[in-house]
Design an enzyme around this catalytic site. Structure first.
Site, PDB file in Angstrom:
ATOM      1  N   SER A  96       0.828  -1.203   0.000  1.00  0.00           N
ATOM      2  CA  SER A  96       0.000   0.000   0.000  1.00  0.00           C
ATOM      3  C   SER A  96       0.870   1.264   0.000  1.00  0.00           C
ATOM      4  CB  SER A  96      -0.965  -0.040   1.182  1.00  0.00           C
ATOM      5  OG  SER A  96      -1.999   0.909   1.040  1.00  0.00           O
ATOM      6  N   ASP A 217     -10.360  -5.297  -4.510  1.00  0.00           N
ATOM      7  CA  ASP A 217      -9.750  -4.516  -3.444  1.00  0.00           C
ATOM      8  C   ASP A 217     -10.573  -3.241  -3.281  1.00  0.00           C
ATOM      9  OD1 ASP A 217      -8.184  -2.831  -1.861  1.00  0.00           O
ATOM     10  OD2 ASP A 217      -6.300  -3.446  -2.764  1.00  0.00           O
ATOM     11  N   HIS A 246      -7.499  -5.915   0.596  1.00  0.00           N
ATOM     12  CA  HIS A 246      -6.345  -5.034   0.448  1.00  0.00           C
ATOM     13  C   HIS A 246      -5.114  -5.554   1.180  1.00  0.00           C
ATOM     14  CE1 HIS A 246      -4.320  -1.327  -0.496  1.00  0.00           C
ATOM     15  NE2 HIS A 246      -4.149  -0.994   0.772  1.00  0.00           N
TER      16      HIS A 246
END
Length: 266
Positions: A96, A217, A246
């Site tokens: 991320s 996601d 995610h």
């Protein structure tokens, strides 16, 4: 100063391999997020683990609201950790926001990075003309309001949405690390992440990249993975995981470890 940083961010080096592998966690977690995939790599690599300064596992006194107003400051931390450890070359896995931190560091110091593996990466979360990031400005503002008004309730709703798949242990783990964050730091970092736009620097990245994207996601749509593939400046590959969520390192660690091993061995 470097020794203080290494201690403050709980830097660890473990494993018996020759090649350095950095595992850098995303927002709302800490280095424990890698625990389920770590055993797959300890014999092949010297694994460097650390906590982002915003993580709940780091003393909040180290979080400087004036310094960490952009992701470049986090990239500074990463580069300083590698220099402090005497690392000349490494493979980097970032989840991320850490994927983008790795990209910034690789633009600044390309000689340090042999390969970047980007999990659930997004150069911009907000939609823009000709670009689908997944969120409208109004959606993000509602998130910020919810975090301010009742952080505990926000976490209780955010964690299962982010995990996606029906994996209660992963929801509990993500909830735990979100709750560990000081709410004001959590909100501040969220605002920085969602306001970031790193699309203009993607072409400067010459380091080979593997882009790992789950099939569904809630934070990063598949279109973003394709955007990265089309705009990163070096050789890159998109790998789709047929799972939801995610945080595949929490919800599908065995599958992710297999894909990571393939990416790192190429």
């Amino acid at each position: 100063m470097v020794e203080t940083l290494l201690n403050a961010l709980n830097v660890r080096v473990i494993g018996t391999g020759q090649t350095y592998l950095v595992l850098s966690h995303g927002f709302g977690t800490d280095q424990s997020a890698w625990n389920r995939i770590l055993p797959y790599f300890l014999s092949q690599f010297k694994v460097i683990l650390y906590d982002l300064v915003c993580a709940g596992s780091v003393n909040p006194e180290y979080f400087d609201f004036f310094k960490y107003t952009c992701l470049d400051a986090y990239a500074d931390d990463l580069v300083n950790i590698l220099d402090g450890l005497g690392v000349e070359r490494c493979c980097f896995v970032g989840h991320s926001v850490s994927a983008m931190i790795g990209i910034l560091a690789a633009v600044r110091r390309p000689e340090l990075f042999e390969k970047l593996v980007l999990i659930g990466a997004s150069p911009r979360f907000l939609n823009d003309e000709g670009y689908h990031g997944g969120f409208e400005e109004g959606d993000i503002q509602k998130v910020f309001v919810a975090m301010k008004e009742n952080y505990e309730a926000w976490v209780s709703g955010c964690a299962p949405l982010a995990i996606g798949a029906d994996v209660p242990v992963a929801v509990r783990e993500f909830s735990r690390t979100l709750f560990n964050m000081r709410p004001d730091i959590s909100l501040f970092v969220s605002q920085i992440v969602f306001s970031s736009d790193l699309r203009d620097i993607l072409g400067l990245v010459k380091t080979p990249c593997w882009i790992i994207q789950t099939a569904k996601d809630a934070s990063v749509p598949e279109s973003v993975a394709n955007y990265l593939k089309d705009n990163l400046g070096g050789r890159n590959t998109v790998v789709m995981l047929n799972v939801e969520g995610h945080l595949p390192h929490l919800s599908a660690p065995v599958l992710l470890a297999h894909k990571l091993n393939r990416a790192l061995s190429r």
